[in-house]
Scaffold this active site. Structure first.
Site, PDB file in Angstrom:
ATOM      1  N   PRO A 110      59.736  13.729 -89.403  1.00 56.84           N
ATOM      2  CA  PRO A 110      59.316  12.421 -89.340  1.00 56.84           C
ATOM      3  C   PRO A 110      59.104  11.153 -88.630  1.00 56.84           C
ATOM      4  CG  PRO A 110      59.863  13.338 -91.270  1.00 56.84           C
ATOM      5  CD  PRO A 110      60.332  13.580 -90.514  1.00 56.84           C
TER       6      PRO A 110
ATOM      7  N   ALA B 100      61.652   7.290 -89.084  1.00 54.90           N
ATOM      8  CA  ALA B 100      62.453   7.804 -90.308  1.00 54.90           C
ATOM      9  C   ALA B 100      63.708   7.694 -90.404  1.00 54.90           C
ATOM     10  CB  ALA B 100      61.750   8.458 -90.702  1.00 54.90           C
ATOM     11  N   GLY B 101      64.298   7.845 -89.516  1.00 61.55           N
ATOM     12  CA  GLY B 101      65.890   7.769 -89.454  1.00 61.55           C
ATOM     13  C   GLY B 101      66.612   8.692 -88.964  1.00 61.55           C
ATOM     14  N   LEU B 102      65.574   9.741 -89.121  1.00 62.38           N
ATOM     15  CA  LEU B 102      65.684  11.523 -88.547  1.00 62.38           C
ATOM     16  C   LEU B 102      66.812  11.868 -87.346  1.00 62.38           C
ATOM     17  CD1 LEU B 102      63.858  12.744 -91.361  1.00 62.38           C
ATOM     18  CD2 LEU B 102      65.854  12.459 -91.227  1.00 62.38           C
ATOM     19  N   GLY B 103      65.995  10.541 -86.627  1.00 61.77           N
ATOM     20  CA  GLY B 103      66.326  11.180 -85.008  1.00 61.77           C
ATOM     21  C   GLY B 103      65.117  11.557 -84.631  1.00 61.77           C
ATOM     22  N   SER B 104      64.156  11.238 -84.846  1.00 61.50           N
ATOM     23  CA  SER B 104      63.007  11.786 -84.266  1.00 61.50           C
ATOM     24  C   SER B 104      62.943  11.266 -82.247  1.00 61.50           C
ATOM     25  CB  SER B 104      61.743  11.986 -84.752  1.00 61.50           C
ATOM     26  OG  SER B 104      60.895  11.144 -84.052  1.00 61.50           O
ATOM     27  N   SER B 105      63.306  10.295 -81.929  1.00 57.36           N
ATOM     28  CA  SER B 105      62.884   9.565 -80.520  1.00 57.36           C
ATOM     29  C   SER B 105      64.413  10.719 -80.003  1.00 57.36           C
ATOM     30  CB  SER B 105      62.765   8.188 -80.438  1.00 57.36           C
ATOM     31  OG  SER B 105      64.462   7.754 -80.872  1.00 57.36           O
ATOM     32  N   ALA B 106      65.226  11.002 -80.143  1.00 58.00           N
ATOM     33  CA  ALA B 106      66.620  11.143 -79.439  1.00 58.00           C
ATOM     34  C   ALA B 106      65.590  13.046 -79.441  1.00 58.00           C
ATOM     35  CB  ALA B 106      67.577  10.553 -79.912  1.00 58.00           C
TER      36      ALA B 106
ATOM     37  N   ASP C 137      72.622  10.029 -81.811  1.00 58.84           N
ATOM     38  CA  ASP C 137      71.988  10.491 -82.732  1.00 58.84           C
ATOM     39  C   ASP C 137      70.956  11.670 -80.674  1.00 58.84           C
ATOM     40  OD1 ASP C 137      71.155   9.395 -84.223  1.00 58.84           O
ATOM     41  OD2 ASP C 137      69.222   8.683 -83.404  1.00 58.84           O
TER      42      ASP C 137
HETATM   43  O1  PMV Z   1      67.994   5.911 -85.058  1.00 57.26           O
HETATM   44  P1  PMV Z   1      68.252   6.131 -86.991  1.00 57.26           P
HETATM   45  O2  PMV Z   1      67.632   4.580 -87.567  1.00 57.26           O
HETATM   46  O3  PMV Z   1      68.551   6.758 -86.810  1.00 57.26           O
HETATM   47  O4  PMV Z   1      69.476   5.266 -86.524  1.00 57.26           O
HETATM   48  C1  PMV Z   1      70.451   5.283 -86.122  1.00 57.26           C
HETATM   49  C2  PMV Z   1      71.709   5.415 -86.339  1.00 57.26           C
HETATM   50  C3  PMV Z   1      72.507   3.780 -85.819  1.00 57.26           C
HETATM   51  O5  PMV Z   1      73.827   3.567 -86.561  1.00 57.26           O
HETATM   52  C4  PMV Z   1      72.377   2.815 -87.384  1.00 57.26           C
HETATM   53  C5  PMV Z   1      72.426   3.092 -84.358  1.00 57.26           C
HETATM   54  C6  PMV Z   1      72.672   3.686 -83.669  1.00 57.26           C
HETATM   55  O6  PMV Z   1      73.212   3.363 -82.399  1.00 57.26           O
HETATM   56  O7  PMV Z   1      74.332   4.253 -83.804  1.00 57.26           O
END
Ligand code: PMV
Length: 331
Positions: free
Chosen positions: A110, A113-119, A162
């Site tokens: 998703p 959502a904090g699951l690293g999708s863009s990375a 990420d």
């Molecule tokens: O992109 P997210 O939502 O998975 O967050 C990454 C983790 C953070 O510590 C909030 C940002 C980072 O660059 O480490």
């Protein structure tokens, strides 16, 4: 020369240390069995065409024009594809080649959502472009480093956690660009709860920065405390003391809440998971919505999953994944 390549890369959860990792503290990330898949095909011209059918997004640009400009112009590129454009640009530069490409992105992670999708999209793009144009499977380290440039487009000043976990897979302790491998035992299960509330990592990271600047004697000690807690969590993970790990996840959640990056939708799912018998639960990633994670014994996973659904979340059953970036096929 390889003409069509499919590469994939996993999403991730953060067990401990998000936000503090931006300030040089350690964090623990684990790859999950949800992946982004990128198909790269060589074209006969200098056009790059990107499509993400799942998101109904498309973009195209001319390499002759874009690569000749000093500062990269993202004019008319949809926000969600800017990191892909950047990933293509850095990969072509690394190959020292200028070639038109068709790029198709599919993902079961998703977004936002904090699951690293863009990375994971950036990591899979870099690996696929590299393999397509050079015939070589680039090392995880190289892929991660190039994808980090694409991450900067999305996050501003990311820690790099990420792209690193997505490239390497498995579990890692990450600190200031350095990694140590961490083995998470099979005796424990994880459930992800998606609040379905979208948020911006960039904004949340800058919120934490503003707290630290406004209240340095309060914000920065919280950041350091999260760092200490992460190291304690690593010890508990190594000895298989999952009750201790859960307790520390709960403390980590409290400290993230203190920094202002939690959200009512997260709290609902976190408390529901704890009440359903999880060892511990916390937000994962930047917070502000997005996903929470709960750790529990495998026998308890169903209870926690149901509790998350009953509280309005979308439970995402997941497993840890040892597989980092992978070239899946080439023709
Ligand atoms: O992109 P997210 O939502 O998975 O967050 C990454 C983790 C953070 O510590 C909030 C940002 C980072 O660059 O480490």
């Amino acid at each position: 020369m390889v003409k069509r390549v499919v590469a994939s890369a996993p999403g991730k959860i953060i067990l401990f240390g998000e936000h503090a990792v931006v300030y040089g503290e350690p964090a623990v990330a684990v790859a999950i069995d949800r992946r982004a898949r990128v198909i790269v095909e060589e074209r006969g011209d200098f056009e790059v065409r990107i499509s993400a059918p799942d998101l109904s997004l498309e973009a195209g640009f001319d390499l002759e024009r874009v690569l000749s400009e000093d500062s990269f112009s993202f004019f008319e590129i949809p926000q969600r594809l800017k990191n892909v454009v950047r990933a293509v640009e850095v990969s072509l530069n690394a190959c020292n080649l200028k070639r038109g490409l068709n790029i198709e992105i599919n993902s079961d992670i998703p977004p936002s959502a904090g699951l690293g999708s863009s990375a994971s999209v950036a990591v899979a793009t870099v690996a696929a472009v590299g393999k397509c144009l050079t015939g070589d499977s680039w090392e995880s380290e190289k892929v991660s480093k190039l994808a980090f440039e694409a991450e900067k487009i999305v996050h501003g000043a990311p820690s790099g956690i990420d792209n690193t976990i997505s490239a390497y897979g498995g579990g890692i302790i990450f600190q200031q660009g350095k990694i140590e491998r961490l083995d998470i035992g099979a005796q424990v299960s994880i459930v992800i709860g998606d609040t379905k509330v979208e948020r911006s990592t960039k904004k949340l990271v800058s919120h934490v920065r503003s707290i630290c600047e406004k209240y340095p004697l309060i914000g920065l000690p919280i950041i350091r405390l999260i760092g200490s807690l992460t190291l304690e969590g690593v010890e508990r993970l190594k000895t298989g003391d999952f009750e201790g790990v859960g307790e520390l996840m709960d403390i980590n959640q409290g400290l993230l809440d203190a920094l202002g990056v939690s959200h009512l939708s997260l709290s609902r799912l976190i408390f529901a998971a704890r009440e359903a018998g999880a060892y511990g639960a916390k937000l994962s990633g930047a917070g502000g919505g997005g996903c929470m994670i709960a750790l529990m014994s495998p026998e308890n996973a169903k209870n926690v999953l149901e509790a998350i659904e009953m509280s309005g979340g979308r439970a995402v059953p997941t497993a840890f994944s040892m597989r980092g970036v992978t070239v899946e096929s080439e023709e």
